[in-house]
Design an enzyme around this catalytic site. Structure first.
Site, PDB file in Angstrom:
ATOM      1  N   ALA A  70       2.936  -0.415  -2.493  1.00 30.38           N
ATOM      2  CA  ALA A  70       1.577  -0.299  -1.892  1.00 30.38           C
ATOM      3  C   ALA A  70       2.134   0.394  -0.426  1.00 30.38           C
ATOM      4  O   ALA A  70       2.973  -0.138   0.349  1.00 30.38           O
ATOM      5  CB  ALA A  70       1.094  -1.560  -1.576  1.00 30.38           C
ATOM      6  N   SER A  71       1.297   1.374  -0.199  1.00 31.01           N
ATOM      7  CA  SER A  71       1.774   2.071   1.068  1.00 31.01           C
ATOM      8  C   SER A  71       1.302   1.230   2.076  1.00 31.01           C
ATOM      9  O   SER A  71       0.549   0.380   2.142  1.00 31.01           O
ATOM     10  CB  SER A  71       0.727   3.285   1.055  1.00 31.01           C
ATOM     11  OG  SER A  71       0.821   4.091  -0.058  1.00 31.01           O
ATOM     12  N   MET A  72       1.578   1.778   3.394  1.00 32.79           N
ATOM     13  CA  MET A  72       1.381   1.096   4.558  1.00 32.79           C
ATOM     14  C   MET A  72      -0.125   0.831   4.940  1.00 32.79           C
ATOM     15  O   MET A  72      -0.786   1.988   4.740  1.00 32.79           O
ATOM     16  CB  MET A  72       1.870   1.892   5.851  1.00 32.79           C
ATOM     17  CG  MET A  72       3.103   1.361   6.541  1.00 32.79           C
ATOM     18  SD  MET A  72       3.684   2.574   7.797  1.00 32.79           S
ATOM     19  CE  MET A  72       3.268   1.704   9.357  1.00 32.79           C
TER      20      MET A  72
END
Ligand SMILES: C[S@@+](CC[C@H](N)C(=O)[O-])C[C@H]1O[C@@H](n2cnc3c(N)ncnc32)[C@H](O)[C@@H]1O
Length: 405
Positions: free
Chosen positions: A102-104
């Site tokens: 999950a990206s930032m």
């Protein structure tokens, strides 16, 4: 099992993250409702590896044994790895390469703002990962307008199940995102959430003229990317500026396996030609992440990978640093190295093989300085209808030179 107290806690953390994203300017007001309705934590597995921004390590957090730590990590502005080594790595310890995440949250919010959606816009996302981004898009644009492609079957299946549980039904497709999704084209926007080195022509071909492709793009010089925002033209080409540096895990087929370069330097220094240089690590942009110097060398010296080895370890008190350059051209083993020591004005250069990589790198640096050391954001990219990539400085009429011999 979650209690009322846990629920209140996570609602508080969710609200706190949303407020932080809004205050930092990452979350625009038009996306706020979707962020409130689609909580990131709902997309994360019990066992996950939040990225420690100080050490660069991914440490396991398990909701079953540390529910409070898990909630904190889920709602922190850090990337969270959910898979290592394409699913081949079992157990709680981190694996070798993070392969799904999950990206930032701040990066997710900014990229959603970058694609400038409008009511009923059709969006193709490449890299479903947890499904959070697809869920946000679905909440804003409606399920029928969102198609997301994930290369890993188990990751795609998991994302589909989580989305379904939340009542969201974008089209989650398992396949190679480099092919886009022709069956449901054309799209108004293509949002790529994995780093690309070669922009597939399929993405522009499947985007309406005037539509946008937003992608983390980089060269093989290093793993750092820059976000490019391309507008698709009537003739099928796509062109636009680099907006800011950032780093994403790479599209599966475009990852670099650094182990392959071991064979370049089997006999070091062998018959390498030796010289000296006054170019420093700082000149090469090695002293910080996302330096324009590294980005520009990558643009001007194609098919060259580089790595910095610093002698900061206990076994090496000299403080010696070596920058290695490796030719990626098929069948070539050209390499160069630059060895510098603290307090010494000159570094030792060695070059081996037909390609003189250090000469190419130093000429690229000289060119960049001659242009006034422009920032990453002064550059842009054009992708032709055939998929050829043409980086430019200050406009497509000014292509960046290649110093490859
Ligand atoms: C940084 S994650 C994406 C994050 C995601 N958008 C989210 O909301 O959680 C990158 C994803 O791209 C996927 N990926 C890598 N290569 C791909 C390809 N060729 N086609 C589609 N997906 C790919 C990876 O498996 C990984 O799940």
């Amino acid at each position: 099992m979650s209690t009322e107290h846990d629920q209140a806690d996570s609602t508080g953390l969710h609200a706190e993250l949303t407020r932080f994203l809004r205050d930092s300017g990452a979350l625009t007001s038009d996306w706020a409702e979707a962020f409130e309705a689609v909580p990131r934590a709902a997309f994360l597995p019990d066992l996950m590896w939040p990225f420690d921004m100080d050490t660069g390590a991914g440490l396991p957090v398990d909701r079953r044994t540390d529910p409070a730590g898990w909630e904190r990590a889920a709602y922190s502005d850090v990337p969270v790895t959910i898979q290592w080594d394409d699913g081949q790595h079992p157990g709680p310890g981190p694996g070798r390469v993070p392969t799904s995440s999950a990206s930032m949250p701040s990066v997710v919010a900014r990229m959603l703002a970058d694609i400038e959606v409008f009511p009923d816009a059709r969006v193709l996302e490449i890299g479903t990962g947890t499904g959070w981004n697809a869920g946000l898009l679905s909440a804003r644009l409606g399920d029928r307008n969102v198609v997301t492609v994930e290369v890993d079957e188990s990751v795609a299946e998991r994302a589909r199940a989580v989305l379904r549980r939340l009542g969201l039904h974008p089209d989650v497709v398992c396949g190679d995102g480099r092919d886009g999704r022709p069956d449901t084209a054309p799209y108004d926007r293509v949002l790529v959430t994995a780093g690309v080195r070669d922009m597939p022509a399929a993405w522009s071909a499947q985007t309406r003229p005037g539509g946008l492709i937003v992608a983390p793009w980089g060269t093989h010089y290093c793993d750092e990317d820059a976000l490019v925002r391309l507008t698709v033209a009537d003739d099928g080409s796509a062109s636009g500026p680099f907006c800011r540096p950032l780093e994403f895990m790479k599209i599966r087929a475009q990852r670099l396996d650094w182990r392959r370069f071991g064979s370049h330097v089997e006999r070091y220094p062998g018959d390498a030609a030796e010289s000296v240089t006054t170019v420093t690590l700082s000149d090469l942009g090695e002293e910080r992440r996302f330096s324009a110097a590294k980005f520009v060398i990558g643009l001007c010296v194609p098919d060259c990978a580089h790595v910095l080895n610093t002698g900061r370890g206990a076994s090496d008190e000299s403080g010696e640093s070596t920058v290695w350059f490796f030719d990626m051209t098929e069948g070539s083993r050209s390499w160069a190295s630059v060895v510098s020591r603290p307090g010494e004005a000159k570094a030792v250069v060695r070059q081996s093989g037909p390609r003189k990589l250090w000469d190419e790198v130093s000429r690229a640096l000289e060119w960049w300085r001659g242009q006034g050391s422009p920032r990453v954001e002064s550059f842009g990219l054009t992708v032709t209808p055939e998929g050829a990539q043409r980086p430019w400085l200050a406009g497509p009429a000014h292509p960046v030179p290649s110093f490859a011999e």
